[in-house]
Design a protein around this motif. Structure first.
Motif, PDB file in Angstrom:
ATOM      1  N   GLN A  87       0.828  -1.210   0.000  1.00  0.00           N
ATOM      2  CA  GLN A  87       0.000   0.000   0.000  1.00  0.00           C
ATOM      3  C   GLN A  87       0.860   1.257   0.000  1.00  0.00           C
ATOM      4  N   SER A  88       1.801   1.310   0.954  1.00  0.00           N
ATOM      5  CA  SER A  88       2.584   2.526   1.152  1.00  0.00           C
ATOM      6  C   SER A  88       3.532   2.791  -0.008  1.00  0.00           C
ATOM      7  N   GLU A  89       4.243   1.769  -0.450  1.00  0.00           N
ATOM      8  CA  GLU A  89       5.171   1.970  -1.562  1.00  0.00           C
ATOM      9  C   GLU A  89       4.426   2.143  -2.878  1.00  0.00           C
ATOM     10  N   GLY A  90       3.242   1.529  -2.961  1.00  0.00           N
ATOM     11  CA  GLY A  90       2.432   1.711  -4.172  1.00  0.00           C
ATOM     12  C   GLY A  90       1.997   3.156  -4.354  1.00  0.00           C
ATOM     13  N   VAL A  91       1.720   3.832  -3.256  1.00  0.00           N
ATOM     14  CA  VAL A  91       1.281   5.237  -3.316  1.00  0.00           C
ATOM     15  C   VAL A  91       2.450   6.186  -3.542  1.00  0.00           C
TER      16      VAL A  91
END
Length: 487
Positions: A239-243
């Motif tokens: 989630q975090s790295e995708g954003v």
């Protein structure tokens, strides 16, 4: 300092993102029940890490969250005919009581999931815009095939995970490993408004939203139990790295499980002891010593015998400090030292060896081993002091005791005044013995009379009888004193 990183599978030099500062996030409890000693291990491990980093001079911002909306919370609230808010608030308050009992330092920030729904919705919207999330009816799922690094934290292969997964007939997910970011509301559940309809956050998204709000896009350390590596932390990372497109966490730190008879302790298995049950029988520092006597990454098997060993070890540390504290304040300036050069060097380098162990991936077990070796040596030196000891020897003992206490304090140990601790422990045990202080004093008087009459056999018999009853005698220039024998 080197730290083991779960993602790389090896230790590496600790270099924070910003010099002198550490951003640390730890997954907290799901607030629906009392905490067991598995939770205690997690809290104590990261308390130890925070204390040690601060001792080493780092400015640590420590965030630990509460999950206060979740399937388990909803189910338990329904069973107790109460609201999720009341249930979670009650157990959060009990958690705080447990942490205070364990002398655990409070985090810098303690966010709750329900207080960050706005940030969670914004993060989900960002993921949808980037093509990493999609809506199905009133649910929103993360698209794992859209994130190239999925599985890299846990060392899993997406194809293998797909082969082992099962998709139910009504499942509308694109991929069996896609996970919920937003869950559409069901009758009787707490709900929040969202662009996708009323519902509530999924579990994984809350930590990504809260860590981003308080610590930014990248963290130095993210921690939790090994059971969180997959799926929780894997999904957080996606989630975090995708954003952001940035590395989410530099060092992933995970501690081992607490087991009972080599079986993982958990609420679902019903083989757990609450923190409160353990502290009814053992002191908080005894539990600390038990937990830190094993390296944080290794499994820890809880048993009565292991806890009694920790009690005895703690008493050994405090006894040494108390004995040294009661030595004369000054010594003989003219007397030669009675301490050998190797023994002196071992005491003087004790802190160095302790810190070296802790710098090696927070190896508290090895660090404590050095403290116990130091205490054994301090006891030997003290017991062999002449009647008028050299000032340098007394100073060595007092400096050594101060070192033991200072190093132990980095683990949250030896926080009490040693003499007061010993007195309190002895009074506690004396109440359980079958002999009173008056009877002890009479026995000492009888022994003194026997010794004066040179009736050594009878004097020894009295001493042995008292020892069997848990009372130790100490003969000195001013007469005989007694103390309760500690475990």
């Amino acid at each position: 300092m080197e730290i083991y990183n779960t993602k790389t599978g090896r230790k590496s030099l600790f270099i924070p993102l910003e010099e002198g500062k550490v951003k640390l996030y730890v997954c907290g409890i799901t607030a629906y029940d009392y905490c067991h000693i598995g939770h205690a291990r997690s809290a104590l491990v990261f308390d130890m890490i925070v204390r040690y980093l601060r001792y080493r001079g780092y400015d640590v911002t420590f965030v630990r969250n509460f999950t206060d909306i979740d399937d388990k919370i909803i189910k338990r609230a329904q069973e107790q005919n109460t609201t999720c808010e009341e249930l979670s608030s009650r157990f959060i308050a009990m958690f705080h009581e447990d942490m205070a009992s364990l002398n655990i330092l409070p985090p810098t920030i303690e966010p709750k999931a329900t207080e960050h729904v706005t940030e969670i919705i914004e993060l989900i919207e960002d993921l949808i815009r980037k093509g990493l999330a999609y809506q199905v009816d009133t649910d929103v799922y993360y698209r794992v095939t859209g994130f190239g690094g999925y599985g890299s934290l846990s060392g899993r292969n997406l194809e293998d995970m797909q082969a082992g997964a099962r998709i139910s007939v009504n499942e509308k997910k694109e991929h069996p490993m896609d996970f919920a970011l937003w869950k559409g509301s069901k009758p009787g559940e707490p709900t929040w408004e969202s662009p996708w309809g009323p519902g509530r956050p999924g579990w994984h998204i809350e930590c990504s939203a809260m860590s981003r709000k308080y610590l930014g896009d990248s963290l130095d350390i993210h921690g939790g139990g090994k059971d969180l590596v997959f799926p929780h932390h894997e999904n957080e990372m996606a989630q975090s790295e995708g954003v952001t497109g940035e590395e989410f966490v530099k060092y992933w730190v995970h501690h081992g499980f607490v087991t009972i008879k080599d079986e993982k302790m958990s609420k679902s298995l019903g083989n757990f002891l609450t923190i409160r049950e353990v502290l009814d029988r053992f002191s908080p520092e005894s539990l600390r010593l038990f937990i830190f006597s094993t390296h944080y990454r290794n499994p820890l098997d809880y048993s009565e015998a292991a806890m009694l060993d920790a009690v005895a070890g703690l008493n050994r540390l405090y006894t040494c400090l108390a004995e040294i504290e009661q030595l004369p304040a000054t010594g003989n300036d003219q007397a030669a030292s009675a301490v050998s050069k190797p023994d002196r060097e071992k005491i003087e380098t004790l802190a160095e060896r302790f810190l070296k162990a802790m710098d090696n991936d927070f190896n508290s077990a090895q660090a404590l081993g050095h403290l116990f070796e130091g205490v054994k040596l301090l006891n030997k030196i003290r017991q062999h002091l002449p009647g008028k000891p050299a000032r340098s020897d007394l100073q060595l003992l007092k400096n050594g005791a101060n070192t033991v206490r200072e190093m132990a304090n980095t683990l949250g140990l030896l926080s009490e005044e040693p003499v007061q601790y010993m007195r309190k422990e002895q009074e506690k045990i004396l109440k359980t013995l079958s002999i009173t202080p008056e009877e002890i004093e009479k026995a000492i008087a009888d022994r003194t009379a026997a010794r004066e009459a040179k009736n050594w056999g009878h004097a020894d018999e009295i001493r042995d009888r008292l020892l069997a009853q848990g009372i130790e005698l100490k003969d000195g220039p001013t007469g005989t004193s007694w103390q309760v024998k500690l475990p």
